[in-house]
Write a protein that holds these residues in place. Sequence first.
Motif, PDB file in Angstrom:
ATOM      1  N   LYS A 413     -50.899  81.516   9.459  1.00  0.00           N
ATOM      2  CA  LYS A 413     -50.044  82.563   8.928  1.00  0.00           C
ATOM      3  C   LYS A 413     -50.884  83.674   8.299  1.00  0.00           C
ATOM      4  CE  LYS A 413     -45.926  80.653   9.645  1.00  0.00           C
ATOM      5  NZ  LYS A 413     -46.287  79.339  10.157  1.00  0.00           N
ATOM      6  N   GLU A 417     -46.923  87.384   6.333  1.00  0.00           N
ATOM      7  CA  GLU A 417     -45.960  86.353   6.733  1.00  0.00           C
ATOM      8  C   GLU A 417     -45.687  85.392   5.580  1.00  0.00           C
ATOM      9  OE1 GLU A 417     -46.573  85.651  11.498  1.00  0.00           O
ATOM     10  OE2 GLU A 417     -48.233  85.086  10.175  1.00  0.00           O
ATOM     11  N   ASP A 448     -39.476  78.979   8.521  1.00  0.00           N
ATOM     12  CA  ASP A 448     -39.327  79.407   9.902  1.00  0.00           C
ATOM     13  C   ASP A 448     -37.912  79.016  10.318  1.00  0.00           C
ATOM     14  OD1 ASP A 448     -39.279  76.690  10.944  1.00  0.00           O
ATOM     15  OD2 ASP A 448     -41.441  76.658  10.615  1.00  0.00           O
ATOM     16  N   ASN A 616     -41.826  91.734   2.950  1.00  0.00           N
ATOM     17  CA  ASN A 616     -43.244  91.467   3.213  1.00  0.00           C
ATOM     18  C   ASN A 616     -44.161  91.991   2.118  1.00  0.00           C
ATOM     19  OD1 ASN A 616     -43.038  94.170   3.716  1.00  0.00           O
ATOM     20  ND2 ASN A 616     -43.951  94.099   5.763  1.00  0.00           N
TER      21      ASN A 616
END
Length: 632
Positions: A413, A417, A448, A616
Amino acid sequence: MSLIHKVYLVIFFLLSIAIADLVHPGQYDYGFNADVRLRKRDPVQSRIVTGVPRVDGKAQPRPDIRDLQKDEDKWSLYILALSWMQFTDQEKPFSWYQITGIHGAPALTWADVDPTPGNEHSGYCTHVSILFPTWHRPYLALYEQVLYNIVQYIASLYPPDRRGRIQEAATAFRIPYWDWAAVPPEGVSVLPLSVGGSPSINISGPNGIQTISNPLFSYVFRPFNASTFPDFPYNAWPETKRAPRPINSANATSNNSFVAHALDVHLPSFQQRLYNLFSNYPNYTAFSNEAWIPYGNNGTYDSVESLHDAIHTVGGGVYGHLAIIAYSGFDPLFWLHHTNVDRIFAMWQLLYNDTFVVPQSAVYSSHTTSPGETEDSQTPLTPFFSNETHFWTSDMVRDHEVFNYTYPEVANKSRAELIITINRLYGNFSPAAMFTRPSGTQRHGKKDETQLDDRGLYAANGLSWNSQTSSRPAMSAVFSNGKYREWIANIRVKKHAMGGSFSIHLFLGEIPSDPLSWPVASSLVGTLGVFAHRGMHGMQSDRKITGTVPITSALMNLVASGEVPSLHADDVEPFLRSNLEIRVCLANGTIVEVHEVDGLYIQIISSMVKAPKSENVLSEWGEIETHFDLFA
């Protein structure tokens, strides 16, 4: 609290209390005949911590315990291996008793790593130490290695028609973590039912489905040696307890329903603290441990160690084994908790990979360290051998994948992320979510798409405010130019001021008269759990520790209800001066007057925080503003 949540707690109560006095059914019967018993060998173990093997060259992820339970083969292997380890002779070095005893009591010498002079009565664990996160990393790797080897052996015992499938599952085995800061699946508690629901469990193994003692519920000492625990009632309890009732009784039983309720009430505080650590603690020294740094930044009073302490005290039900440093490792919940702490450490490292261990003096003794000795990135993390002659060091374990495991949030990642994951997992109770989450339209944040789609909306407990389920105040009552004010109680106190673990509670509203009900009170803002040694061992240092209790979520609830006009300083400061109350309670339920707590200091601070416009990026903190001393 939602109706479905209340129903869940009733079920939890019925399972954990009504059957708490039942006899533990025992170990799994593998059906060995006399010939097999003669040829049977224990799993091969080693004192050298190598980590478990990779699969096709890849480090395997440690799973969330709720996800592990969905995989019947891996779950069965995990439970069977835990049970095997707990029923292993306590005199053997890879038994539950000895591996967990590395941490504290009974201050045993493991792998012939002798104590340094004067430290014969201490375990190896480092607390209030720059090495706190790194020492636990090889400790967990050793525990995982021991369980992995047991898992491989158990898999080999399955009948031929099932053995191939089970061995494939065994190859990828990794220990699970328990995420105590994430919103749980809808209708259930932060405490998984598999951990506290019943002292017995049905499990499928090589010899069919059987009912065995639940190795996540408690650990039963075999045999029980009262001298391991020099004080009553621990020297009368032959198994670990959580929220023992009645307190100070040799016949106490665990009240896991109380623990579940307390964890649910504290979830908003835990989550706020964790989000603040991710967004405002870019320095390893401040993040890693709770030692007070005189004349330091009063915006970094918290630490992963202090937050970890709170889970120990609340998860132990204040007076259970988990709430006492020296005894905590025996409780199976310790390992789920500390695997999550290591996961948090790994996530933090991905955010801030340019800062690490710097030399500091040890505050407390360990089995091999005396107060005042310099600890640095090359200090041996005893008793964990990297080879036959040398120990692991912090530099060597900086990358967790050296032990061939990883976590879903950090595996391959990017930093961006990971920040998305953090905002979704741990932003539920922050005003910042008013920017990043449309009201009532997004379910619990996602690591996820496959891992969190079963997580439900969480009805706020007590005073807490939830961005997805609570009414929203006017934007103008919270934000000014895209910024909101984060309110925090900074707390400083001598770790062993009371000769053992204790809790500092903050309230807004009516306070129950019974201190045992404080951890679940509807007026509770939050708790600083002080995780300490008992008796004389807890009097070895006057060093102070620090931690925080976030107040913002409780204030957001009051702003939304109209009891406080806004989150702005002109409205909040006089309200807190008049209404914020302190209570202190010892582990055994004894109320302590605030002025009797040596070194206690509580200051109310705030910061203007720039809310992220997208998921983000993290919140950006401004300068710390000091408002008033709540207690000095």
